[in-house]
Motif scaffolding. Sequence first.
Motif, PDB file in Angstrom:
ATOM      1  N   ARG A 133       0.808  -1.196   0.000  1.00 12.29           N
ATOM      2  CA  ARG A 133       0.000   0.000   0.000  1.00 12.29           C
ATOM      3  C   ARG A 133       0.861   1.274   0.000  1.00 12.29           C
ATOM      4  O   ARG A 133       1.606   1.501   0.957  1.00 12.29           O
ATOM      5  N   HIS A 176     -10.078   9.766  11.442  1.00 12.26           N
ATOM      6  CA  HIS A 176     -10.643  11.046  11.018  1.00 12.26           C
ATOM      7  C   HIS A 176     -12.168  11.045  10.949  1.00 12.26           C
ATOM      8  O   HIS A 176     -12.761  12.069  10.623  1.00 12.26           O
ATOM      9  N   LEU A 230       1.789   5.960  11.136  1.00  9.06           N
ATOM     10  CA  LEU A 230       3.071   5.747  10.461  1.00  9.06           C
ATOM     11  C   LEU A 230       3.520   7.012   9.742  1.00  9.06           C
ATOM     12  O   LEU A 230       4.688   7.387   9.787  1.00  9.06           O
ATOM     13  N   SER A 231       2.575   7.649   9.070  1.00 14.25           N
ATOM     14  CA  SER A 231       2.895   8.842   8.282  1.00 14.25           C
ATOM     15  C   SER A 231       2.655  10.098   9.117  1.00 14.25           C
ATOM     16  O   SER A 231       2.018  10.042  10.172  1.00 14.25           O
TER      17      SER A 231
HETATM   18  C1  DQA Z   1      -2.498   6.360   8.986  1.00 18.64           C
HETATM   19  C2  DQA Z   1      -2.878   7.739   8.473  1.00 18.64           C
HETATM   20  C3  DQA Z   1      -4.347   7.787   8.088  1.00 18.64           C
HETATM   21  O1  DQA Z   1      -4.689   9.095   7.629  1.00 18.64           O
HETATM   22  C4  DQA Z   1      -4.616   6.796   6.971  1.00 18.64           C
HETATM   23  O2  DQA Z   1      -5.991   6.794   6.635  1.00 18.64           O
HETATM   24  C5  DQA Z   1      -4.135   5.442   7.294  1.00 18.64           C
HETATM   25  C6  DQA Z   1      -2.867   5.267   7.997  1.00 18.64           C
HETATM   26  C7  DQA Z   1      -0.993   6.237   9.260  1.00 18.64           C
HETATM   27  O3  DQA Z   1      -0.594   5.270   9.897  1.00 18.64           O
HETATM   28  O4  DQA Z   1      -0.213   7.091   8.816  1.00 18.64           O
HETATM   29  O5  DQA Z   1      -4.728   4.461   6.878  1.00 18.64           O
HETATM   30  O6  DQA Z   1      -3.166   6.122  10.213  1.00 18.64           O
END
Ligand code: DQA
Length: 146
Positions: free
Chosen positions: A17, A79, A100-101
């Motif tokens: 992903r 969110h 993670l991000s």
């Molecule tokens: C996430 C950030 C979210 O905005 C996104 O929808 C994810 C992963 C992250 O780990 O950075 O699915 O939670």
Amino acid sequence: MKFLIINGPNLNLLGLREPDIYGSQSYAALCDFIGEVCQSEGIEYKLFQSNHEGAIVDEIQAAYKCFDGIVINPAAYTHTSVAILDALKAVAIPTAEVHLSDVNSREDFRRFSYVSLVAAKTVCGRGFEGYREAILFLKDYIENDL
Ligand code: DQA
């Protein structure tokens, strides 16, 4: 000390992903990483991943009186989910949130987190290491009754 580690939708597809955002390592690698951190800290843990909001709510409810802390990456439900926020409030188990991000430097809609309203700490933008930071924080937070 016993932690429940929850990962939300699409995190099972790590590696595949959007690797430019989420990295090239798999969900299995994340589970191994979390396991190593917990073992080295003497923390018992359960890993749970689901793509379904209600299943995550059920898991949080079942954690009542069973776990000392919850580490959660609610993924997209971060969110949107009042239900996950309410479940965390209901069980009142100390919670740390991980992403993670760096959600604050992406699209505007990722800047708001319902879970942040209840989490004792939010770690974002540190990849797998963010889980270590959240686990260590939560351990200290619980041990010192903060
Ligand atoms: C996430 C950030 C979210 O905005 C996104 O929808 C994810 C992963 C992250 O780990 O950075 O699915 O939670």
